[in-house]
Scaffold this motif. Structure first.
Motif, PDB file in Angstrom:
ATOM      1  N   ARG A  63       0.653  -1.173   0.030  1.00  0.00           N
ATOM      2  CA  ARG A  63       0.052  -0.084  -0.320  1.00  0.00           C
ATOM      3  C   ARG A  63       0.924   1.274  -0.027  1.00  0.00           C
ATOM      4  O   ARG A  63       0.634   2.043  -0.758  1.00  0.00           O
ATOM      5  N   GLY A  66       2.614   1.751  -3.366  1.00  0.00           N
ATOM      6  CA  GLY A  66       1.586   2.266  -4.132  1.00  0.00           C
ATOM      7  C   GLY A  66       1.354   3.872  -3.747  1.00  0.00           C
ATOM      8  O   GLY A  66       1.301   4.539  -4.936  1.00  0.00           O
ATOM      9  N   GLU A  67       1.232   4.141  -2.723  1.00  0.00           N
ATOM     10  CA  GLU A  67       1.198   5.692  -2.397  1.00  0.00           C
ATOM     11  C   GLU A  67       2.378   6.384  -2.842  1.00  0.00           C
ATOM     12  O   GLU A  67       2.247   7.593  -3.508  1.00  0.00           O
ATOM     13  N   ARG A  69       4.340   5.626  -5.361  1.00  0.00           N
ATOM     14  CA  ARG A  69       4.167   5.621  -6.665  1.00  0.00           C
ATOM     15  C   ARG A  69       3.028   6.740  -7.404  1.00  0.00           C
ATOM     16  O   ARG A  69       3.516   7.535  -8.145  1.00  0.00           O
ATOM     17  N   ARG A  70       1.831   7.018  -6.506  1.00  0.00           N
ATOM     18  CA  ARG A  70       0.808   7.673  -6.964  1.00  0.00           C
ATOM     19  C   ARG A  70       1.427   9.285  -6.639  1.00  0.00           C
ATOM     20  O   ARG A  70       1.133  10.024  -7.496  1.00  0.00           O
ATOM     21  N   ASP A  73       4.180   9.884  -9.414  1.00  0.00           N
ATOM     22  CA  ASP A  73       3.449  10.320 -10.812  1.00  0.00           C
ATOM     23  C   ASP A  73       2.746  11.276 -10.755  1.00  0.00           C
ATOM     24  O   ASP A  73       2.665  11.737 -12.136  1.00  0.00           O
ATOM     25  N   ALA A  74       2.181  11.954  -9.724  1.00  0.00           N
ATOM     26  CA  ALA A  74       1.606  13.257  -9.829  1.00  0.00           C
ATOM     27  C   ALA A  74       2.643  14.290  -9.725  1.00  0.00           C
ATOM     28  O   ALA A  74       2.066  15.425  -9.701  1.00  0.00           O
TER      29      ALA A  74
END
Length: 92
Positions: A63, A66-67, A69-70, A73-74
């Protein structure tokens, strides 16, 4: 760049954390969950509680990655205070 190879650049930190997960942890988690944990449960049935904790930790790391990466990516790694906390956890 720090003496130990770690960097203060948050975008690079995010990239390295995600790469480490992809290159090392993903296979490690799969091997543990597919082979080691079932063998432990078979031979040491009382290990179920610790195995459950370890599986929960795997999901939490997934998790967090994933955060990362998010956020990366932003393109708002430097503005996001949560990222510093995630990196602190990872680098322990």
């Amino acid at each position: 760049m720090l003496n130990d190879g770690w960097t203060h650049n948050r975008n690079e930190q995010a990239r390295r954390v995600a790469k480490f997960y992809d290159d090392e942890l993903r296979r490690h988690f799969k091997a543990e969950e597919d082979v080691v944990f079932p063998a432990m449960l078979h031979h040491v049935p009382q290990s179920s509680a610790i195995i459950e904790i370890l599986i929960q930790q795997h999901r939490e790391i997934e998790r967090l990655v994933g955060e990362i990466r998010r956020i990366h990516d932003a393109r708002n790694v430097d503005e996001n205070p949560v990222f510093g906390l995630i990196v602190a956890i990872y680098s322990q």
